[in-house]
Design a protein around this motif. Sequence first.
Motif, PDB file in Angstrom:
ATOM      1  N   LEU A  53     -12.138  -5.605  39.232  1.00  0.00           N
ATOM      2  CA  LEU A  53     -11.329  -4.614  38.650  1.00  0.00           C
ATOM      3  C   LEU A  53     -10.148  -4.285  39.565  1.00  0.00           C
ATOM      4  CD1 LEU A  53     -14.210  -2.268  37.413  1.00  0.00           C
ATOM      5  CD2 LEU A  53     -12.831  -3.797  36.041  1.00  0.00           C
ATOM      6  N   LEU A  54      -9.080  -3.618  38.965  1.00  0.00           N
ATOM      7  CA  LEU A  54      -8.088  -3.349  39.525  1.00  0.00           C
ATOM      8  C   LEU A  54      -8.238  -1.907  40.345  1.00  0.00           C
ATOM      9  CD1 LEU A  54      -4.971  -4.365  40.075  1.00  0.00           C
ATOM     10  CD2 LEU A  54      -4.298  -2.565  38.249  1.00  0.00           C
ATOM     11  N   GLY A  55      -7.940  -1.696  41.728  1.00  0.00           N
ATOM     12  CA  GLY A  55      -7.975  -0.640  42.404  1.00  0.00           C
ATOM     13  C   GLY A  55      -6.885   0.236  41.760  1.00  0.00           C
ATOM     14  N   TYR A  56      -7.435   1.738  41.946  1.00  0.00           N
ATOM     15  CA  TYR A  56      -6.560   2.936  41.327  1.00  0.00           C
ATOM     16  C   TYR A  56      -5.186   2.744  42.131  1.00  0.00           C
ATOM     17  CZ  TYR A  56     -10.049   4.759  38.409  1.00  0.00           C
ATOM     18  OH  TYR A  56     -10.946   4.902  37.333  1.00  0.00           O
ATOM     19  N   GLU A  57      -5.246   2.474  43.381  1.00  0.00           N
ATOM     20  CA  GLU A  57      -3.983   2.459  44.293  1.00  0.00           C
ATOM     21  C   GLU A  57      -2.820   1.460  43.939  1.00  0.00           C
ATOM     22  OE1 GLU A  57      -7.212   1.256  44.993  1.00  0.00           O
ATOM     23  OE2 GLU A  57      -6.816  -0.408  46.209  1.00  0.00           O
ATOM     24  N   HIS A  58      -3.379   0.420  43.011  1.00  0.00           N
ATOM     25  CA  HIS A  58      -2.575  -0.562  42.668  1.00  0.00           C
ATOM     26  C   HIS A  58      -1.956  -0.041  41.038  1.00  0.00           C
ATOM     27  CE1 HIS A  58      -3.443  -2.778  45.851  1.00  0.00           C
ATOM     28  NE2 HIS A  58      -4.514  -3.125  45.466  1.00  0.00           N
ATOM     29  N   PHE A  59      -2.738   0.761  40.415  1.00  0.00           N
ATOM     30  CA  PHE A  59      -2.415   1.116  38.877  1.00  0.00           C
ATOM     31  C   PHE A  59      -0.829   1.292  38.781  1.00  0.00           C
ATOM     32  CE2 PHE A  59      -6.024   2.667  36.207  1.00  0.00           C
ATOM     33  CZ  PHE A  59      -6.761   1.781  36.861  1.00  0.00           C
ATOM     34  N   GLU A  60      -0.287   2.139  39.666  1.00  0.00           N
ATOM     35  CA  GLU A  60       1.145   2.455  39.128  1.00  0.00           C
ATOM     36  C   GLU A  60       2.056   1.408  39.346  1.00  0.00           C
ATOM     37  OE1 GLU A  60       2.423   5.939  41.309  1.00  0.00           O
ATOM     38  OE2 GLU A  60       4.653   5.832  40.732  1.00  0.00           O
ATOM     39  N   ARG A  61       2.065   0.667  40.302  1.00  0.00           N
ATOM     40  CA  ARG A  61       2.894  -0.576  40.557  1.00  0.00           C
ATOM     41  C   ARG A  61       2.554  -1.573  39.455  1.00  0.00           C
ATOM     42  NH1 ARG A  61       2.695  -5.428  43.975  1.00  0.00           N
ATOM     43  NH2 ARG A  61       0.481  -4.719  44.365  1.00  0.00           N
ATOM     44  N   VAL A  62       1.471  -1.908  39.354  1.00  0.00           N
ATOM     45  CA  VAL A  62       1.129  -3.114  38.347  1.00  0.00           C
ATOM     46  C   VAL A  62       1.669  -2.453  36.742  1.00  0.00           C
ATOM     47  CG1 VAL A  62      -0.723  -4.351  37.109  1.00  0.00           C
ATOM     48  CG2 VAL A  62      -0.805  -3.884  39.745  1.00  0.00           C
ATOM     49  N   PHE A  63       1.494  -1.312  36.695  1.00  0.00           N
ATOM     50  CA  PHE A  63       1.778  -0.801  35.241  1.00  0.00           C
ATOM     51  C   PHE A  63       3.498  -0.892  35.190  1.00  0.00           C
ATOM     52  CE2 PHE A  63       2.232   2.416  31.976  1.00  0.00           C
ATOM     53  CZ  PHE A  63       1.453   1.927  30.900  1.00  0.00           C
ATOM     54  N   TYR A  64       4.192  -0.683  36.177  1.00  0.00           N
ATOM     55  CA  TYR A  64       5.500  -0.821  36.000  1.00  0.00           C
ATOM     56  C   TYR A  64       5.814  -2.176  35.680  1.00  0.00           C
ATOM     57  CZ  TYR A  64       7.248   4.170  37.097  1.00  0.00           C
ATOM     58  OH  TYR A  64       7.429   5.148  36.975  1.00  0.00           O
ATOM     59  N   LEU A  65       5.109  -3.172  36.443  1.00  0.00           N
ATOM     60  CA  LEU A  65       5.389  -4.692  36.209  1.00  0.00           C
ATOM     61  C   LEU A  65       5.103  -5.008  34.858  1.00  0.00           C
ATOM     62  CD1 LEU A  65       3.897  -5.935  39.511  1.00  0.00           C
ATOM     63  CD2 LEU A  65       6.427  -6.310  38.919  1.00  0.00           C
ATOM     64  N   GLN A  66       3.975  -4.482  34.462  1.00  0.00           N
ATOM     65  CA  GLN A  66       3.666  -4.621  32.793  1.00  0.00           C
ATOM     66  C   GLN A  66       4.921  -4.331  32.004  1.00  0.00           C
ATOM     67  OE1 GLN A  66      -0.226  -3.170  32.285  1.00  0.00           O
ATOM     68  NE2 GLN A  66      -1.168  -4.694  33.495  1.00  0.00           N
ATOM     69  N   MET A  67       5.326  -3.141  32.246  1.00  0.00           N
ATOM     70  CA  MET A  67       6.400  -2.665  31.403  1.00  0.00           C
ATOM     71  C   MET A  67       7.435  -3.544  31.483  1.00  0.00           C
ATOM     72  SD  MET A  67       5.920   1.493  31.423  1.00  0.00           S
ATOM     73  CE  MET A  67       5.955   1.927  33.065  1.00  0.00           C
ATOM     74  N   ASP A  68       8.003  -4.180  32.718  1.00  0.00           N
ATOM     75  CA  ASP A  68       8.877  -5.147  32.692  1.00  0.00           C
ATOM     76  C   ASP A  68       8.777  -6.213  31.853  1.00  0.00           C
ATOM     77  OD1 ASP A  68      10.351  -3.602  34.698  1.00  0.00           O
ATOM     78  OD2 ASP A  68       9.544  -4.448  36.480  1.00  0.00           O
ATOM     79  N   LEU A  69       7.632  -6.620  32.245  1.00  0.00           N
ATOM     80  CA  LEU A  69       7.037  -8.081  31.513  1.00  0.00           C
ATOM     81  C   LEU A  69       7.152  -7.742  29.948  1.00  0.00           C
ATOM     82  CD1 LEU A  69       4.420  -9.256  33.950  1.00  0.00           C
ATOM     83  CD2 LEU A  69       6.505 -10.551  33.123  1.00  0.00           C
ATOM     84  N   MET A  70       6.606  -6.731  29.444  1.00  0.00           N
ATOM     85  CA  MET A  70       6.643  -6.160  28.060  1.00  0.00           C
ATOM     86  C   MET A  70       8.219  -6.299  27.613  1.00  0.00           C
ATOM     87  SD  MET A  70       5.074  -5.567  25.384  1.00  0.00           S
ATOM     88  CE  MET A  70       3.454  -4.788  25.829  1.00  0.00           C
ATOM     89  N   VAL A  71       8.999  -5.580  28.341  1.00  0.00           N
ATOM     90  CA  VAL A  71      10.276  -5.797  27.834  1.00  0.00           C
ATOM     91  C   VAL A  71      10.923  -6.960  27.659  1.00  0.00           C
ATOM     92  CG1 VAL A  71      12.449  -4.677  28.202  1.00  0.00           C
ATOM     93  CG2 VAL A  71      10.690  -3.357  28.334  1.00  0.00           C
ATOM     94  N   MET A  72      10.540  -7.749  28.887  1.00  0.00           N
ATOM     95  CA  MET A  72      11.106  -9.091  28.840  1.00  0.00           C
ATOM     96  C   MET A  72      10.611 -10.053  27.566  1.00  0.00           C
ATOM     97  SD  MET A  72      11.303 -11.522  32.291  1.00  0.00           S
ATOM     98  CE  MET A  72       9.927 -12.672  31.945  1.00  0.00           C
ATOM     99  N   ALA A  73       9.287  -9.884  27.307  1.00  0.00           N
ATOM    100  CA  ALA A  73       8.655 -10.594  26.400  1.00  0.00           C
ATOM    101  C   ALA A  73       9.373 -10.240  24.964  1.00  0.00           C
ATOM    102  CB  ALA A  73       7.369 -10.348  26.166  1.00  0.00           C
ATOM    103  N   LEU A  74       9.622  -8.901  24.813  1.00  0.00           N
ATOM    104  CA  LEU A  74      10.323  -8.598  23.436  1.00  0.00           C
ATOM    105  C   LEU A  74      11.951  -9.154  23.362  1.00  0.00           C
ATOM    106  CD1 LEU A  74       9.136  -4.569  23.364  1.00  0.00           C
ATOM    107  CD2 LEU A  74       8.308  -6.511  22.065  1.00  0.00           C
ATOM    108  N   GLN A  75      12.470  -8.955  24.418  1.00  0.00           N
ATOM    109  CA  GLN A  75      13.812  -9.423  24.598  1.00  0.00           C
ATOM    110  C   GLN A  75      14.012 -10.901  24.265  1.00  0.00           C
ATOM    111  OE1 GLN A  75      15.053  -8.553  28.650  1.00  0.00           O
ATOM    112  NE2 GLN A  75      17.272  -8.568  27.889  1.00  0.00           N
ATOM    113  N   CYS A  76      12.961 -11.761  24.825  1.00  0.00           N
ATOM    114  CA  CYS A  76      13.181 -13.037  24.547  1.00  0.00           C
ATOM    115  C   CYS A  76      12.543 -13.265  23.302  1.00  0.00           C
ATOM    116  CB  CYS A  76      12.327 -13.754  25.809  1.00  0.00           C
ATOM    117  SG  CYS A  76      13.164 -13.713  27.482  1.00  0.00           S
ATOM    118  N   ASP A  77      12.053 -12.572  22.584  1.00  0.00           N
ATOM    119  CA  ASP A  77      11.225 -12.769  21.395  1.00  0.00           C
ATOM    120  C   ASP A  77      10.051 -13.636  21.463  1.00  0.00           C
ATOM    121  OD1 ASP A  77      11.165 -12.257  18.611  1.00  0.00           O
ATOM    122  OD2 ASP A  77      12.229 -13.846  18.031  1.00  0.00           O
ATOM    123  N   ALA A  78       9.465 -13.595  22.732  1.00  0.00           N
ATOM    124  CA  ALA A  78       8.253 -14.297  22.723  1.00  0.00           C
ATOM    125  C   ALA A  78       7.143 -13.547  21.816  1.00  0.00           C
ATOM    126  CB  ALA A  78       7.826 -14.097  24.043  1.00  0.00           C
TER     127      ALA A  78
END
Lengths: 526, 443
Positions: free
Chosen positions: B272-297
């Motif tokens: 499982l993901l450690g709580y100490e990584h939640f914030e950083r990983v969530f930001y990366l996830q939001m980046d990737l989400m926006v990129m996926a939407l932008q690229c119409d993936a």
Amino acid sequence: MVKYLFILFVFSLPQACFLKSKNASTLSACLPSDEACLNNYQPKNSCDVEYSPEQANLRALTNEEIGNVISDVFNFDASDMIRELPRRDQGTKFQNAVLLSPLSESFLSKWQNTALSLATLLVEKPESIGRFTKLCEATQAGTADCASRMVKDLSRSLWRRPADTESEGRLVKLYTNGTEPAIDQKERMIRLIAALLIDPRFLYKFEYLRGPENESAALDSYEVAARLAFFIWRSNPDEILLDRAAKGEMVDPRVISEETNRMLEDTRAMRAFKQFVREWLLLDNLSNLQLVGSVSNFGALRELTYSRTRDVLFDGAGGINLALTGGGDVSQSLISQPAVIGGLSVGASTSPVKRGLFVNDRFLCRKIPPPPPNAGIFKAETIALDVTPRERFRVHEENAACASCHAAIDGIGLSLESFDVLGQKRSQYPNGKPIDTSGTIRLNGEVVAYNSAEEMIQLIGTSRDAESCFTGTMVEYAWGVQPGEENSCELGKISRSLVGRPHNWKSLVRTIVQHPSFITRARSQP
Amino acid sequence: MKLPSNRRAFLKGAGSITIGLPLTSFGADVLLPHRIYGVEQAPVAQRLVTFSFPNGCDGMFWNYDSILSPLKDFASNLIVLKGIKNPITEVVNIDAHQQGGAALFTGVRLRDEQSNTGISIDQWVSNRINASTFMSRSLVLGVWRAFAGPAFRSPSWYHRSWLENGAPVPALIRPTEIFAAVFGEFSADEKVRNEKIRQRRSILDTVIEQMSSLKSDRSPLSSKHRSLLSDHLDKVRALELKAIELESRIDPVNCRPIGYLPPPVNLGDDGLLGYEHFERVFYLQMDLMVMALQCDATRTGSLMFGSGGEEYMNLGISKKYSDHRTSHYDNEETLNTYLDFRRFHMQNFRYLLTKLKDANILDTTTVVMGSEFGDGRSHAPSPMPHIIAGGGGKLLMGQTLDLPQHTLCDVYASVLTGMGFSAPTFGETMFNTGLINQLFKPS
């Protein structure tokens, strides 16, 4: 005798709770509480009706079976990749149930990529593909001759029969393709294996026509081998079966019996049995149990159930009866196994309704229709703490619409309240109120009374209803489809042939594979 | 998986690839989109993302003066919903985190068996508009441990995206895994890419061609099975052609890369993901989400910060209390920490809105945000905090509404109607009271 057998056929009829056929031509038209209807039920004489349902002629492999085949053919554990395939739970009792709906686009999309990744991994492993590639190493790699022999072997292992000439030609061409820039041996193998895995002959188990569609016909040797392998191993036939199939021997009942005995001693039989138990007893539901303050090792609890069923039900002399009664020790009964009863809870509390439904469905094969959409639900805040479930459930008796189904559910469920959420015996509720475990149950066509859960479990466990139900369950598992009323006569024959012998997994397997339906391709319904 | 060493270069290169390889069994027109996807589809610009945070928010703080203060700049793109009823959790005697979380975005009760609930709005929309995208499915992301009060919880606690058959879609966690899911196993090397295209095409040709004997009149299969086989092959063909196209096409104009490769994130020994990584990983996830939407993936997605009841610890907020613990606030200290945690979640949400805006797709994206219940002290299911953000289609953005007479099902039906779908109800019919008129622009 005949009458109780038909208890088997109380199948799902969503509206049965409210609509009752005036002419009760099927038992499912009787509400569970309608004694007069049940007593007057006259089964059709159905021995003149064909057995083995048409659907058995084709079905898609389950995800688990795909994993088994990869493991058996390539000696490769692909379970991680298989776990990522879209789940195909259709709410049937067993996952191997025949579904006429084709594989979904989302499944195929994922599978096609998985097949390619899998092929890429396999070609790196001599222990996986060595027995196929060695055919080509012996002679000159890449020649059409060696390719053709390898394609024959691979297609036979993966498709459960050798490819037809035309397909073989295409696959050989794929392997030896000279029109492209030179590709290496590994790349050839990747393409070949991926093409075989993506093919519908891998993903679906087909049984071919042998004449007009509307006539039943004998299966061929390869098809019988596949039925045997999927019934006993939940996987493809092995080399021995395929070799015998190639000689046309598999349609011979003596050979079937011989091979069945061999297969039942193989570890793959136990793997399949475990998968059967997991689905039959809903062991996955255990994950829903919430025990606040402790992290339970659910895996260990499931193992307990596997080991209990292996000892008693796989080939034990007591069979289903001993599995249910626990030999007088209720803690050994399947009903009170922590992994079984634990999954029949709501949150961290016992659920008499779930338990009652489970016993009806799994051990007595009595299908109770789902509640109507407007059925009330007990609100947490309105449940007084000092009220027992039995008191609460009076509501079911007062309302005829509820009573029609709950009569059969509540009696069993309330009696089982003497087990806590993990199946430990208890004599009172957490609030100190005593548990009333008495009730009545209809078994072998008669209503019998009991005073305790122990008594009830003994009555169920020793009943012919439970025996018949287990027979029907095994047939459903073998055919991949619920036997219908038209099959009742044949089911009766299977059950009668076991009189005096234990109703356990092995003996039922041996009996079912000897039944004519096992080597017959059913006719297509118009 | 081979990742490009430089994403910008990779995307630039990928756009220029043309498909020049012969198809042995089809004409060139098979590569026209409507042939590949089997449907004629007008371009749909709408997108839908769900966003959830754990442990709810007390209705009294659900306003711009309190915890929504980080979202003030976006007020004209938001509809703040107060007072929304969750009658589903009210009638079910089951943990409010679990039941509320399952009902969030589905409007359906958690069924007993297999933790089933109904289809979530992201998947519902995905079924309707994702057929022609690269991924063809909703991008489900999240950070979670599902550790709550204090035990690890069953799957129904940590899923916010559900398929039609009630199957939960697990949230992808690791950014590298997400990148692969969105863009496939791309290689920056054109030669490698072309080889992969050849490989897939050669397999496809074989699978399709060798079926001819099974489909013909002399087929040994019954007519029913022949038609099933045809259906199967149509799907195989469409999917493979799509995969081939995916390997060779990406739009470098609208699809702006994030400029870096997602860094690896390791899961703990417990998987499982450690709580100490939640914030950083969530930001990366939001980046990737926006990129996926932008690229119409994909045109739909789900973002989940934590499971219901998540005992999320953030030392920057409190060294003493978890997110869940403070939701049971009982003094000033725990209340203040509770509000800090709520603001933290709103900051995260703000980041998503900012990224969507920067990508120029905020106005064509609808985001539905919410949590599993309201007041954490009682775990009372209602009111259930919700915000609708983004363009909203036919919805009138920039308002705050108190709607105690409406249910979460009404919210979802209205959002979908606002996007232009026909959705008079959503979730369980009995919990729908009707579309929310105040949400729509005056016609």
